[in-house]
Design a protein around this motif. Structure first.
Motif, PDB file in Angstrom:
ATOM      1  N   PHE A  65       0.827  -1.199   0.000  1.00 32.20           N
ATOM      2  CA  PHE A  65       0.000   0.000   0.000  1.00 32.20           C
ATOM      3  C   PHE A  65       0.867   1.257   0.000  1.00 32.20           C
ATOM      4  O   PHE A  65       0.639   2.191  -0.786  1.00 32.20           O
ATOM      5  CB  PHE A  65      -0.927   0.013   1.215  1.00 32.20           C
ATOM      6  CG  PHE A  65      -1.595   1.342   1.445  1.00 32.20           C
ATOM      7  CD1 PHE A  65      -2.688   1.735   0.685  1.00 32.20           C
ATOM      8  CD2 PHE A  65      -1.108   2.222   2.408  1.00 32.20           C
ATOM      9  CE1 PHE A  65      -3.297   2.964   0.878  1.00 32.20           C
ATOM     10  CE2 PHE A  65      -1.707   3.461   2.611  1.00 32.20           C
ATOM     11  CZ  PHE A  65      -2.807   3.826   1.841  1.00 32.20           C
ATOM     12  N   PHE A  66       1.873   1.290   0.880  1.00 40.47           N
ATOM     13  CA  PHE A  66       2.756   2.454   0.943  1.00 40.47           C
ATOM     14  C   PHE A  66       3.572   2.601  -0.342  1.00 40.47           C
ATOM     15  O   PHE A  66       3.812   3.720  -0.811  1.00 40.47           O
ATOM     16  CB  PHE A  66       3.686   2.358   2.150  1.00 40.47           C
ATOM     17  CG  PHE A  66       3.046   2.779   3.438  1.00 40.47           C
ATOM     18  CD1 PHE A  66       2.952   4.118   3.778  1.00 40.47           C
ATOM     19  CD2 PHE A  66       2.511   1.843   4.297  1.00 40.47           C
ATOM     20  CE1 PHE A  66       2.347   4.525   4.957  1.00 40.47           C
ATOM     21  CE2 PHE A  66       1.898   2.229   5.491  1.00 40.47           C
ATOM     22  CZ  PHE A  66       1.816   3.572   5.818  1.00 40.47           C
ATOM     23  N   SER A  67       3.991   1.474  -0.903  1.00 37.39           N
ATOM     24  CA  SER A  67       4.733   1.509  -2.153  1.00 37.39           C
ATOM     25  C   SER A  67       3.875   2.082  -3.276  1.00 37.39           C
ATOM     26  O   SER A  67       4.351   2.887  -4.094  1.00 37.39           O
ATOM     27  CB  SER A  67       5.195   0.098  -2.533  1.00 37.39           C
ATOM     28  OG  SER A  67       5.974   0.113  -3.707  1.00 37.39           O
ATOM     29  N   PHE A  68       2.601   1.706  -3.305  1.00 38.60           N
ATOM     30  CA  PHE A  68       1.684   2.235  -4.307  1.00 38.60           C
ATOM     31  C   PHE A  68       1.458   3.730  -4.084  1.00 38.60           C
ATOM     32  O   PHE A  68       1.463   4.522  -5.033  1.00 38.60           O
ATOM     33  CB  PHE A  68       0.345   1.499  -4.248  1.00 38.60           C
ATOM     34  CG  PHE A  68      -0.685   2.031  -5.213  1.00 38.60           C
ATOM     35  CD1 PHE A  68      -0.696   1.605  -6.532  1.00 38.60           C
ATOM     36  CD2 PHE A  68      -1.625   2.969  -4.806  1.00 38.60           C
ATOM     37  CE1 PHE A  68      -1.637   2.103  -7.435  1.00 38.60           C
ATOM     38  CE2 PHE A  68      -2.560   3.470  -5.700  1.00 38.60           C
ATOM     39  CZ  PHE A  68      -2.568   3.039  -7.023  1.00 38.60           C
ATOM     40  N   ALA A  69       1.259   4.122  -2.823  1.00 44.26           N
ATOM     41  CA  ALA A  69       1.014   5.532  -2.498  1.00 44.26           C
ATOM     42  C   ALA A  69       2.226   6.400  -2.825  1.00 44.26           C
ATOM     43  O   ALA A  69       2.083   7.596  -3.090  1.00 44.26           O
ATOM     44  CB  ALA A  69       0.649   5.677  -1.026  1.00 44.26           C
TER      45      ALA A  69
END
Length: 216
Positions: A65-69
């Protein structure tokens, strides 16, 4: 004019040294990667394997999720929209507006060019096979945005500046770590992204002031 820009001679000297060091460290990392330094290869692989053996579904989902954000396109969109917002509210000048926009877009082209120039392969367990690894685009862009955010918030009248900056710093570190944990980058890729981001933002800051005159 905020205290951030009212620098004493000693502070300016320190800023120049930090700018030089960031470029020097980035160049050293680049050369070590280009010439395939055995120590760096071994160190990066050991770090990569350490986290690979400790992966679990919860952490993979969370860090994905953080990588996508922290995707470069979202980081560019975020700082661009934030800059447009403050410009429309007359909180920043036209010169400042173009500084933020030009810096994030030019920084993005720089790391893409370097990736294609160095052509470092991604870690062994990476699910990304058709792109290169050095430097980390996520790391470079998220830290460019962090440094631009520091400059931007110093030029506007806004509450909770420190809280916002600390929150985004934490976010940036998690994004950078996610790239290592998810096996898409080596530690040196992420570190290089940080030093490249620091150099690019503050070198752009100096060059922009020389070309267009004081605007901060």
């Amino acid at each position: 004019m905020t205290n951030f820009f009212k620098t004493s001679p000693s502070t300016k000297q320190l800023a120049f040294i930090s700018l030089f060091l960031s470029l020097f460290i980035f160049c050293c990392l680049s050369l070590l990667v280009i010439f395939k330094c055995p120590f760096l290869i071994s160190f990066d692989k050991n770090v990569s394997d350490f986290f690979f053996l400790r992966q679990n579904y919860l952490m993979i989902d969370l860090l994905s999720f953080f990588s996508f954000a922290g995707r470069p396109v979202l980081m560019i969109l975020f700082i661009s929209l934030l800059t447009v917002y403050f410009y429309c509210r007359a909180a920043i000048s036209e010169k400042r507006f173009f500084f933020f926009i030009l810096t994030i877009f030019s920084g993005n082209f720089v790391w893409i060019f370097i990736k294609e120039l160095i052509k470092r392969q991604r870690p062994e367990h990476s699910f990304l096979k058709n792109s290169f690894s050095f430097p980390s685009g996520h790391s470079t862009d998220v830290f460019i945005v962090l440094f631009l955010l520091v400059i931007l918030l110093e030029t506007v009248n806004l509450k909770w500046k420190k809280t916002i900056i600390l929150a985004f710093l934490l976010f940036s570190l998690v994004v950078a770590f996610s790239r290592i944990y998810l096996q898409v980058h080596y530690l040196s890729d992420v570190a290089a992204g940080f030093f490249l981001a620091y150099f690019w933002v503050f070198a752009s800051f100096k060059i922009y002031k020389i070309i267009f005159g004081p605007c901060f």
